[in-house]
Structures are given as C-alpha cells and as structure tokens.
Design a protein around this motif. Structure first.
Motif, PDB file in Angstrom:
ATOM      1  N   SER A 142       2.027  -7.240 -16.925  1.00 17.96           N
ATOM      2  CA  SER A 142       2.939  -6.357 -17.302  1.00 17.96           C
ATOM      3  C   SER A 142       2.931  -5.166 -18.227  1.00 17.96           C
ATOM      4  O   SER A 142       3.846  -4.552 -18.670  1.00 17.96           O
ATOM      5  CB  SER A 142       4.331  -7.287 -17.663  1.00 17.96           C
ATOM      6  N   ASP A 143       1.781  -5.422 -19.176  1.00 14.35           N
ATOM      7  CA  ASP A 143       1.413  -4.324 -20.204  1.00 14.35           C
ATOM      8  C   ASP A 143       1.117  -3.224 -19.528  1.00 14.35           C
ATOM      9  O   ASP A 143       0.858  -3.168 -18.240  1.00 14.35           O
ATOM     10  CB  ASP A 143       0.570  -4.890 -21.317  1.00 14.35           C
ATOM     11  N   ARG A 144       1.150  -1.950 -20.228  1.00 13.08           N
ATOM     12  CA  ARG A 144       0.815  -0.663 -19.606  1.00 13.08           C
ATOM     13  C   ARG A 144      -0.653  -0.596 -19.398  1.00 13.08           C
ATOM     14  O   ARG A 144      -0.977   0.010 -18.248  1.00 13.08           O
ATOM     15  CB  ARG A 144       1.001   0.239 -20.530  1.00 13.08           C
ATOM     16  N   LEU A 145      -1.610  -1.109 -19.995  1.00  9.84           N
ATOM     17  CA  LEU A 145      -3.092  -0.933 -19.613  1.00  9.84           C
ATOM     18  C   LEU A 145      -3.752  -2.210 -19.500  1.00  9.84           C
ATOM     19  O   LEU A 145      -3.261  -3.325 -19.929  1.00  9.84           O
ATOM     20  CB  LEU A 145      -3.712  -0.106 -21.072  1.00  9.84           C
ATOM     21  N   LEU A 146      -4.809  -2.306 -18.819  1.00 10.55           N
ATOM     22  CA  LEU A 146      -5.471  -3.460 -18.428  1.00 10.55           C
ATOM     23  C   LEU A 146      -6.386  -4.223 -19.302  1.00 10.55           C
ATOM     24  O   LEU A 146      -6.283  -5.587 -19.357  1.00 10.55           O
ATOM     25  CB  LEU A 146      -6.171  -3.213 -16.979  1.00 10.55           C
ATOM     26  N   SER A 147      -7.062  -3.205 -20.106  1.00 13.49           N
ATOM     27  CA  SER A 147      -8.105  -4.065 -20.985  1.00 13.49           C
ATOM     28  C   SER A 147      -8.441  -2.888 -22.144  1.00 13.49           C
ATOM     29  O   SER A 147      -7.966  -1.626 -21.702  1.00 13.49           O
ATOM     30  CB  SER A 147      -9.325  -4.570 -20.374  1.00 13.49           C
ATOM     31  N   SER A 148      -9.123  -3.200 -23.040  1.00 12.66           N
ATOM     32  CA  SER A 148      -9.871  -2.268 -24.258  1.00 12.66           C
ATOM     33  C   SER A 148     -10.610  -0.974 -23.458  1.00 12.66           C
ATOM     34  O   SER A 148     -10.337  -0.021 -23.830  1.00 12.66           O
ATOM     35  CB  SER A 148     -10.416  -2.790 -25.120  1.00 12.66           C
ATOM     36  N   VAL A 149     -11.421  -1.493 -22.356  1.00 12.39           N
ATOM     37  CA  VAL A 149     -12.157  -0.458 -21.644  1.00 12.39           C
ATOM     38  C   VAL A 149     -11.261   0.546 -20.805  1.00 12.39           C
ATOM     39  O   VAL A 149     -11.541   1.633 -20.921  1.00 12.39           O
ATOM     40  CB  VAL A 149     -13.029  -0.942 -20.659  1.00 12.39           C
ATOM     41  N   ASP A 150     -10.221   0.039 -20.233  1.00 11.53           N
ATOM     42  CA  ASP A 150      -9.160   0.853 -19.491  1.00 11.53           C
ATOM     43  C   ASP A 150      -8.433   1.593 -20.487  1.00 11.53           C
ATOM     44  O   ASP A 150      -8.215   2.991 -20.360  1.00 11.53           O
ATOM     45  CB  ASP A 150      -8.223  -0.110 -18.760  1.00 11.53           C
ATOM     46  N   TYR A 151      -8.056   0.968 -21.601  1.00 10.64           N
ATOM     47  CA  TYR A 151      -7.399   2.029 -22.612  1.00 10.64           C
ATOM     48  C   TYR A 151      -8.176   3.170 -22.886  1.00 10.64           C
ATOM     49  O   TYR A 151      -7.963   4.369 -23.122  1.00 10.64           O
ATOM     50  CB  TYR A 151      -7.098   1.131 -23.780  1.00 10.64           C
ATOM     51  N   CYS A 174      -6.217  13.727 -14.011  1.00  5.71           N
ATOM     52  CA  CYS A 174      -4.727  13.872 -13.627  1.00  5.71           C
ATOM     53  C   CYS A 174      -4.292  12.738 -12.740  1.00  5.71           C
ATOM     54  O   CYS A 174      -3.159  12.021 -12.719  1.00  5.71           O
ATOM     55  CB  CYS A 174      -4.411  15.230 -13.065  1.00  5.71           C
ATOM     56  N   ILE A 175      -5.209  12.523 -11.662  1.00  9.19           N
ATOM     57  CA  ILE A 175      -5.041  11.225 -10.680  1.00  9.19           C
ATOM     58  C   ILE A 175      -4.892   9.802 -11.306  1.00  9.19           C
ATOM     59  O   ILE A 175      -4.015   9.238 -11.288  1.00  9.19           O
ATOM     60  CB  ILE A 175      -6.097  11.318  -9.500  1.00  9.19           C
ATOM     61  N   TYR A 176      -5.961   9.820 -12.241  1.00 12.37           N
ATOM     62  CA  TYR A 176      -5.763   8.403 -13.002  1.00 12.37           C
ATOM     63  C   TYR A 176      -4.447   8.478 -13.874  1.00 12.37           C
ATOM     64  O   TYR A 176      -3.865   7.135 -13.827  1.00 12.37           O
ATOM     65  CB  TYR A 176      -7.084   8.529 -13.923  1.00 12.37           C
ATOM     66  N   ILE A 177      -4.071   9.494 -14.738  1.00 17.63           N
ATOM     67  CA  ILE A 177      -3.116   9.240 -15.416  1.00 17.63           C
ATOM     68  C   ILE A 177      -1.580   8.810 -14.610  1.00 17.63           C
ATOM     69  O   ILE A 177      -0.729   8.126 -14.894  1.00 17.63           O
ATOM     70  CB  ILE A 177      -2.740  10.608 -16.153  1.00 17.63           C
ATOM     71  N   SER A 178      -1.586   9.647 -13.309  1.00 21.24           N
ATOM     72  CA  SER A 178      -0.381   9.492 -12.421  1.00 21.24           C
ATOM     73  C   SER A 178      -0.347   8.126 -12.168  1.00 21.24           C
ATOM     74  O   SER A 178       0.638   7.444 -12.014  1.00 21.24           O
ATOM     75  CB  SER A 178      -0.394  10.610 -11.224  1.00 21.24           C
ATOM     76  N   PHE A 179      -1.516   7.562 -11.554  1.00 28.06           N
ATOM     77  CA  PHE A 179      -1.464   6.019 -11.181  1.00 28.06           C
ATOM     78  C   PHE A 179      -1.157   5.353 -12.209  1.00 28.06           C
ATOM     79  O   PHE A 179      -0.235   4.433 -11.894  1.00 28.06           O
ATOM     80  CB  PHE A 179      -2.912   5.808 -10.825  1.00 28.06           C
ATOM     81  N   ILE A 180      -1.490   5.423 -13.448  1.00 25.48           N
ATOM     82  CA  ILE A 180      -1.165   4.626 -14.537  1.00 25.48           C
ATOM     83  C   ILE A 180       0.478   4.542 -14.741  1.00 25.48           C
ATOM     84  O   ILE A 180       1.082   3.680 -15.022  1.00 25.48           O
ATOM     85  CB  ILE A 180      -1.864   5.060 -15.728  1.00 25.48           C
TER      86      ILE A 180
END
Length: 930
Positions: free
Chosen positions: A91-100, A140-146
């Motif tokens: 439920s948090d916005r990002l998945l891990s430190s690497v993803d962040y 842009c695709i990555y940010i939209s997916f997030i």
C-alpha cells in the motif's frame, strides 16, 4: 469509555515518527532532483557532439536506437510484473529503495528535458538527443504507471476500511467465518478464549508454531477470529497478520516474497513501528526471492545488478539480514501473531514451502504462527510429492508435519444438540421466507447431524435451498426437495445414481440389473444416507437387499403420493431435477392463479379461465393437477363443479378424446363426492343444460356411498329430464359410439322399459334406423355370435328390450336367414348386417331355448345331481318370447318344457320343506327327551 494514557503516548510517538519519515523523504527527494539535474545538464552539454563524427552510418544509429529501446522496454516490463504480484498486499507508493531511486531518476530526466537548457526539440536526428528523447518517453510511462498504481492502492485500501467499518451482522450464507463471539451459535467461544490465553501467556522470545487442526469447513477461522477478539478486548499489545498463500502466484518463491511484504504492511500500521525494520525486511525479501531472467542457462537479477551498482549501498548476506530483523523484532513493543489459512488447498511442494517459511526463513522472535489446516488432506498432499521415493508413506508425511508444528490443537467436535438447534433455526428462516414453514421436519435436522455436515457444508446446503425453493416449492414436495438437496450437497455419486436409475426406484415390477446393483454398492456414502433414501423412495429397500419389505403400492397410495407431489412418482420425479417447469406443462404458480380465480366464486370467469387453461395445457394436465390441490378451495366447490359441467357440455364432441373427457369427469366426481359427504343437496335446477353423460357418471359415483338419499334423488330427477331432452333422436346421432352404448345401458336405470321401447320405436322410421339401434347389441360381435349361439341369443334378448312387441312379431314371421350361409347372402344383398343377425337369432331362438330347457330339466332331475332348476335370465326371456310370438307348435313345446320345470321345482321345494319339517320335529323330540 476508558482511555489508556500509555496508548495515547504511543500514538503520539508513532505520529511523530511518521512525520519525521515523510519530511526526511521530501528533503532527500529535493536534494536528489537538484543534484541529478545538475549532473545531467553538465553531461548533455559536454557530450552533445563527442560521438557524432564517429557515427556517420545511418544503420549504426538505428541499431543503437533499437537496442536501447528493447533494453528499456524489458526493464520497464520487469518492473510492472514485479509490482502486480504484490499490488494486493502493498500500500505504500514505492516498492523498495531501488525503485525509489529509479522514480527520482525518471523525474530528473523529465524535469531536465522540459525545464533545463530549453527550448526543447524532439527527434532532431542527433544520436544523444534522440536517445534522451527515448529516455524521456520511458520515464513518462514509468511515472504514469506509478500514479495509477497509487490510485488503485488508495481506493482498494479505502474500500477495505469501509467494509470493515460496516455495522450489523454479516450474512454467513457464503460460508465466511464469523468475526465475533456474538455470532457464535455453537458455543465455541470458550475454546477460542482458551486459545487466546495461550497466545497471551506465551514467552515470545522465540518463534512458536501452533497447528489449528480440523476438517474442512469446521470453523478454524472462526475460532481464530474469536481468539483475536478476546486478545483485543483484553487490550493485548498484538499485531495480527492474516495470510492466505493459495491466493498468489504459481512460483513457490512468490509465497515468501508476498508474505514478507504483507508482514511489513501490517507492522507499518502498528504502534511503535520502527522504519529500520521495514528497510531490513525489504532487503531480506529482495535477497530471498528475486525476479530473475533466465537466458542460455545463465540466471541474473536485474534488481541485484542495479542495487549493487548504486554507491553507498551495503551488500549484506541472507544470515546478516535475518539477524538484523531478529534483533529489531526482539525488542518490538507488540507481539506478532500470524494466521496462515487454507494450507490444505496447496500442493505438496507449496505446503513444504510454508513449513520452511515459518520454521526456517521467517522464524523470528516475538512471532507466533497459527497454521489452520485439515491434517488428513495435508498428509495426502505431502505424500504425493514423495511418490517413487523408497521408504516414504503417509506416516512419514505425518512425521514431517509434527517436526514443524510445535503445538497441535485439534478442534473439538460441536455438541449434536447445539448443531441441531443451529440447523433448525437456519432452516426455519429459509422456509419462512418462502412461506412454507409448515414443511419443517425435525427428521431433516436429524439427518443433517447424522450425515456429519460441517458448518461450511451446511451453508452450501442452505444456499442450494435458497436457490431452488423459490421456483420449485410449488412444483414439488418441499420436504423431498430438502432431502434430495442434502444428498446433492455431500454425495454427488449418490445424487447422480438417483437421476440415472429412476426406474429402479419407482417401478416395483422392474428387476434390478446386476451392473446397477454393483454401481450402487460402489457408493461409499450409501449407508449414511440409507434412511433418507428410504424416506424418498420406499422401493429403495431393494437396493439394501430388503426385498421382503418392498411391497407393491395400492392405487390409493399412489394417488396420495401424486397428490403430495412426491419424488417417488413418475409424474413428479423429473421436476426435481429441472430449473423450470417442463414445456407445455402447467406450473403450480399458474395453477395457483386459477385457484385464486375459483375462490372468487364467479361462474363466468372460472369457466373462461378453465377453458383457457385446457386450451393451453390440455384438460388432462389441468384437471389432474387441480385435483391434487382441491384442499385449497375456499368453499368454492359448488361453483367450480358447475363450471366443470358447463365446460364439459360446451366442449363435448362426438370425436373428442376419451382421456380428455374422462379427466374433467374425474375431477367433477371428486369434487361432488366431497360435497355429497357433507350432505349437500344438488337441486334439479343445478344440472339444467348439462351434458347427461357427466351427470350420470357423478350419480353412479355418489350412489356407491349409500349416503344422502335426498341428494341422490334430486340428481336422478335431473337425469330423467336430461333423457327427455336427448332421447328425441337416436343417441348414435348425438354422441360417440362408446357414449351411446353407455347411455343405452344406463337408460333402464332411470326409465321404465315400456317408455324406452316407445321412444326407440319413434327413432325407427326405416330399416336404416333399426340397423343403427341394433348397433348397441350386435356391433363388432358378428364373428363371435356365429361361433357361439349362447352369445348370439344373449345379444338378441338384450336388443329386444328396446323394441316394441309389434316390431318383434314382424321379425318372428321372417323365416330367413336361418343359416350362416343365408345370413351371408342377406348381408351381401342388403348391407344390413345387424338386422340380418337379429333375424338369424330369431330363427335359431327356438332350437337353442328348447334344447337348453330340456337339458337343464334332465340334469337337475337326475339322482346324481338332484337340485332346484334356476333358469338363466336370457333363457327365461327367450322362452317367454317364443310363447308370445312363436308358432303354435313352438309355443306348445316350450310351454310343456316350462311346465315340467315348474312342476319339478314345486316338487323339489315341497320335498325340501318336508325334510326341514322332519328335521325340526326330530330336534324337538331330542329336546323333550333330554
């Protein structure tokens, strides 16, 4: 409400920690954005033209474009797939430190592209500029997916909270476990509290694994929920994690990763959460289970490559990460209780992975595992993966379970009385909702208990009842339906056997084939459902080799079974296995509509509705089904009977179906019988205008009762009047042959013979008319009467009952035909077979009667047979006809024979009287002497 100050203090610390963490992320994010834009701007300006002189070939540039594009798309796809596997528990916005860091790097590219070193241009043809365009598109695709992922998680979390916040009792018909002891109807809360006490008192310095063992659907989750409620009410400092491993992926390692993510999520929601635990568990999850790509036998991890390439990222071993988590959880302010359900739904390899998870991978201190499983099913599942290994068995699988489960707790069996009360309440509520609570039967409840229904199986049974009852309750017997659904719920083999072999269960005249008996014997649950089968099908005793008890049913018993719409009748058996009423079959709902119309007691609507129904469904269908529900009539029998007689009258045709007519008559007879028993008197005017046939049938039916003589007399008067109306012409002109024969036969019951003869004589205006009248006695008997003179004379005598003396005398004067040859010639010449047969009988009457009289006299007067001479009726009538219409010689001979017989009978009678007198005197003398 009592407020705990310690809890308030913990809440404040928790909020302060969360705010500090958010502020920390914001500062780091801004710093990284500024630093990243600075570095990227410097690189763009420095390297903008470095490689351009080298790449003069267009195909080289496009090769680089395609390669970079493929790598970027694969990386993005890998990230999306990884995110989707945990979207249900994360439920948090990002998945891990690497993803962040990837997220920040994408923001750097986008902001630099649009805001730094502008104005921007797109696809200029320069290599680095075009590659930067491609990087911007992927970012842009990555940010939209997030962003989309964040919205989905937010809405899912909100929906879950809304569902948890709903008040009121939950409908458990879906088989869901109860949430509170308030809902407990089987007295299991005390056991759940004891389990809660065990969880509360345990020393949580080490990990503990408890096995909650019980059959499928016996309430393991309900016990856990009540134990959880007990701990919450006791203000126990506990974090509850509920994990269902069978929800997730095909790969066993998915179970581990998702479990660790879910554990982290629940810890984040708890009081006293330490962010260091979160980071440690995330790293541990990444190391234990990674998303890998296999190519040419080589396995490498994209996440591992990125993470190790990042500066300042310390690489720790699996043991080091686990030790870090253990040290942090050892001093955690709350106990962690993890409930893992549905283990018995997993495959053997997945079960082993769960056991390794709780005892090897995640056996953290301060953590208690509760494993809910059906031990027998799990043993079979584990044994299946050892197939082919020497020395393995179910015992080895059981030992394997015992090695991992430290505290096995077996669910206690519920008390049968409590089960009965629970089943009874639930069943009554369904029956009441369908307005058939009067069909409640305690035997059904006892059968449920004897069949060992679990709570979940009972809810499946209840749901089937709720589905089938609304549209079948009026078409079948609800009690039989409840029994049948009980079998369908728990024994599909027996249910299919019933459907496939109905003839064995319904027809006592059918022998049971050997293969059918073998098929029945293979059903394991047949013994458990013996009493239910015998209740549904009395002939099922034959399946249990109780042939002596399988008695043939009487007609009245079959009628009662059909009236009750039982499954053991051919008429209703198939209806139990249908979702709708058979095509062109009258449904009970439609029949109820007709009954409601009847109960309004208006003749015209009843008559019209009944005619509409028989036009659509047929008289036999309507009448037979209405006859089974006559008890629902509300003192409307009189008007219904009147409507039936008028319908019969208006729809009667000479060529109408006998079955259709009989079905209406049968219903009318049943209704009139009920009224007749109650002393109802049908006045003569009631039958005005009715078809004489239905009145006669009703009168004959009621006359057998010997009751209500006054009512019978009124019906008899109505029949006399009806004969007056129909007898103005031959019955054969107005009625079918069968009905005309019946009228001719019944006529003498209501009219004197002379009146009938006079009426028939008026019918006969020609030989054709006489030929028609003689149909009654000679039709279809030609071959018989020629071979059997007794039958010939009997038919002739019967026909003379309808003819006047003048007409009989006329044919006594005809001397031909007297032989079979002459008869054949007469028929060929005149085409009057009945008249020819009549005259043939006249000419053979004297020889037959004379011979019969003298033979009877000789036989009876013989010493060996000496007895009173009783003439047959047709012989006596024939003799009288000869005396009246024969010639003088015939008269003299017959009169002499009759005198001999009369004298002999008088002598025999006198001798009998003398013998009786002698016996009487002898008896008196003996009495005097004694």
């Amino acid at each position: 409400m009592k407020v705990n100050r310690k809890d308030i203090k913990i809440d404040v610390v928790h909020i302060q920690t969360r705010l500090f963490l958010i502020l920390e992320y914001i500062c780091i994010s801004v710093a990284l954005l500024i630093l990243g834009n600075g570095i990227l701007t410097f690189l763009r300006r420095t390297l903008s033209d470095t490689f351009l002189p080298v790449l003069n070939f267009e195909w080289v540039k496009w090769g680089i474009y395609v390669t970079v594009g493929i790598i970027g798309i694969l990386a993005l796809s890998t990230f999306v797939m990884t995110s989707l596997t945990v979207v249900r528990v994360k439920s948090d916005r990002l998945l891990s430190s690497v993803d962040y860091l990837i997220f920040i790097f994408s923001l750097v590219i986008i902001t630099n592209y649009f805001l730094v070193d502008g104005p921007y241009t797109f696809w200029t043809g320069r290599l680095l500029s075009d590659l930067f365009d491609m990087a911007m598109i992927l970012s842009c695709i990555y940010i939209s997916f997030i962003c989309v992922l964040f919205v989905i998680r937010h809405n899912s979390s909100k929906k879950t909270n809304d569902e948890r916040g709903k008040e009121g009792k939950v409908d458990r018909d879906s088989g869901l476990p109860i949430e509170s002891k308030v809902e407990d109807q089987l007295n299991r809360s005390e056991f759940a509290e004891k389990l809660g006490c065990v969880l509360e008192s345990h020393d949580y310095k080490t990990s503990l694994t408890i096995g909650l063992l019980g059959d499928w659907g016996t309430g393991k989750s309900s016990i856990y929920n009540m134990a959880k409620e007990y701990l919450q009410d006791a203000e126990s400092k506990s974090v509850f994690v509920e994990f269902k491993p069978w929800y997730f992926g095909k790969d066993n390692h998915d179970i581990i990763r998702i479990f660790l993510y879910q554990l982290l999520e629940e810890l984040k929601k708890s009081k006293g959460y330490n962010p260091q635990i979160g980071r440690a568990i995330q790293k541990y999850a990444d190391v234990v289970s990674t998303v890998s790509i296999q190519s040419q036998g080589t396995t490498f991890s994209i996440k591992e490559v990125i993470r190790k390439a990042l500066p300042g990222e310390e690489v720790l071993s699996l043991d080091q990460l686990k030790e870090e988590i253990e040290s942090l959880l050892l001093n955690y302010p709350q106990k962690i209780i993890i409930y893992i359900d549905d283990i018995d739904r997993l495959e053997g390899s997945e079960v082993r992975m769960i056991f390794k998870l709780v005892r090897l991978i995640a056996d953290f201190p301060n953590v208690t595992y509760i494993l809910a499983l059906d031990e027998e099913i799990v043993i079979k599942s584990l044994a299946s993966i050892y197939q082919g290994e020497e020395g393995t068995s179910s015992k080895d699988a059981k030992n394997y379970i015992e090695k991992f489960i430290q505290v096995p707790i077996y669910l206690p069996k519920p008390d049968n009385r409590e089960l009965s009360a629970f089943y009874s309440d639930q069943l009554k509520s369904v029956l009441k909702k369908n307005n058939i609570e009067h069909y409640y039967d305690i035997q059904i409840i006892e059968s449920l208990v004897n069949a060992q229904f679990s709570i979940r199986r009972f809810y499946r049974y209840k749901n089937l009842i709720k589905f089938y009852l609304p549209f079948l309750k009026d078409e079948v017997n609800p009690t039989d339906l409840l029994y049948l659904l009980m079998i369908q719920t728990s024994s599909s083999d027996l249910y299919n056997f019933i459907y496939d072999h109905k003839i064995v269960l319904l027809d006592s005249n059918t022998d049971i084939p050997k293969e059918v008996m073998n098929s029945f014997n293979e059903i394991e649950t047949k013994g458990r459902y013996r009493e239910i089968l015998l209740t549904l099908f009395p002939l099922a005793t034959r399946l249990f080799n109780d042939k002596d008890q399988a008695k043939k049913m009487k007609v009245s018993e079959k009628e009662n079974l059909e009236r009750d719409k039982r499954i053991c009748t051919y008429k209703f058996f198939d209806q139990y296995f249908m979702y709708t009423n058979p095509k062109e079959s009258l449904s009970q709902i439609e029949l109820s509509r007709l009954i409601n119309i009847v109960n309004e007691k208006e003749l015209a609507p009843i008559k019209q509705s009944y005619m509409d129904f028989i036009e659509k469904y047929g008289a036999n269908e309507v009448s037979s089904k209405l006859q089974l529900r006559l008890s629902e009539l509300n003192s409307s029998e009189v008007v219904l009977l009147k409507a039936l007689t008028e319908v019969y009258t208006s729809t009667y045709k000479r060529n109408s179906s006998l079955d259709e007519n009989n079905s209406i008559v049968s219903l009318a007879k049943t209704i009139s019988r009920t009224m007749h028993f109650e002393g109802y008197i049908f006045e003569e005017s009631y039958w005005e205008g009715c078809n004489i046939l239905i009145i006669i049938e009703i009168h004959k039916y009621l006359k057998r009762t010997g009751l209500n003589e006054e009512g019978l007399a009124e019906i008899e008067n109505a029949i006399n009047n009806a004969f007056l109306k129909v007898a103005h012409e031959s019955f054969f002109n107005s009625f079918s042959y069968t009905d005309s024969i019946n009228l001719m036969r019944e006529w003498f019951t209501y009219w004197p013979e002379d009146m009938i003869k006079g009426t028939v004589d008026k019918w006969i205006q020609s030989e054709d008319d006489l030929e028609q009248v003689l149909e009654y006695t000679f039709y279809d008997k030609y071959e018989t009467v020629l071979k059997n003179h007794e039958s010939l004379i009997s038919s002739f005598i019967d026909s003379t009952r309808y003819l006047t003396s003048e007409r009989i005398r006329h044919y006594f004067e005809c001397k031909s035909p007297s032989t079979v040859h002459e008869l054949d010639e007469f028929i060929a010449r005149t085409n009057k077979r009945n008249i020819g047969t009549f005259v043939f009988a006249v000419n053979n009457l004297y020889p037959f009667i004379s011979k019969n009289l003298y033979e009877m006299y000789s036989l009876s007067s013989a010493e060996s047979y000496y007895s009173y001479i009783q003439l047959k009726s047709y012989v006596e009538i024939g003799a009288n006809l000869i005396c009246k219409f024969g010639d003088s010689k015939q008269k003299e001979n017959i009169e002499n024979a009759l005198k001999l017989i009369a004298d002999f009978n008088e002598m025999f009678k006198q001798e009998q009287e003398d013998r009786d007198e002698a016996l009487r005197m002898m008896h008196e003398e003996r009495e005097v002497e004694s």
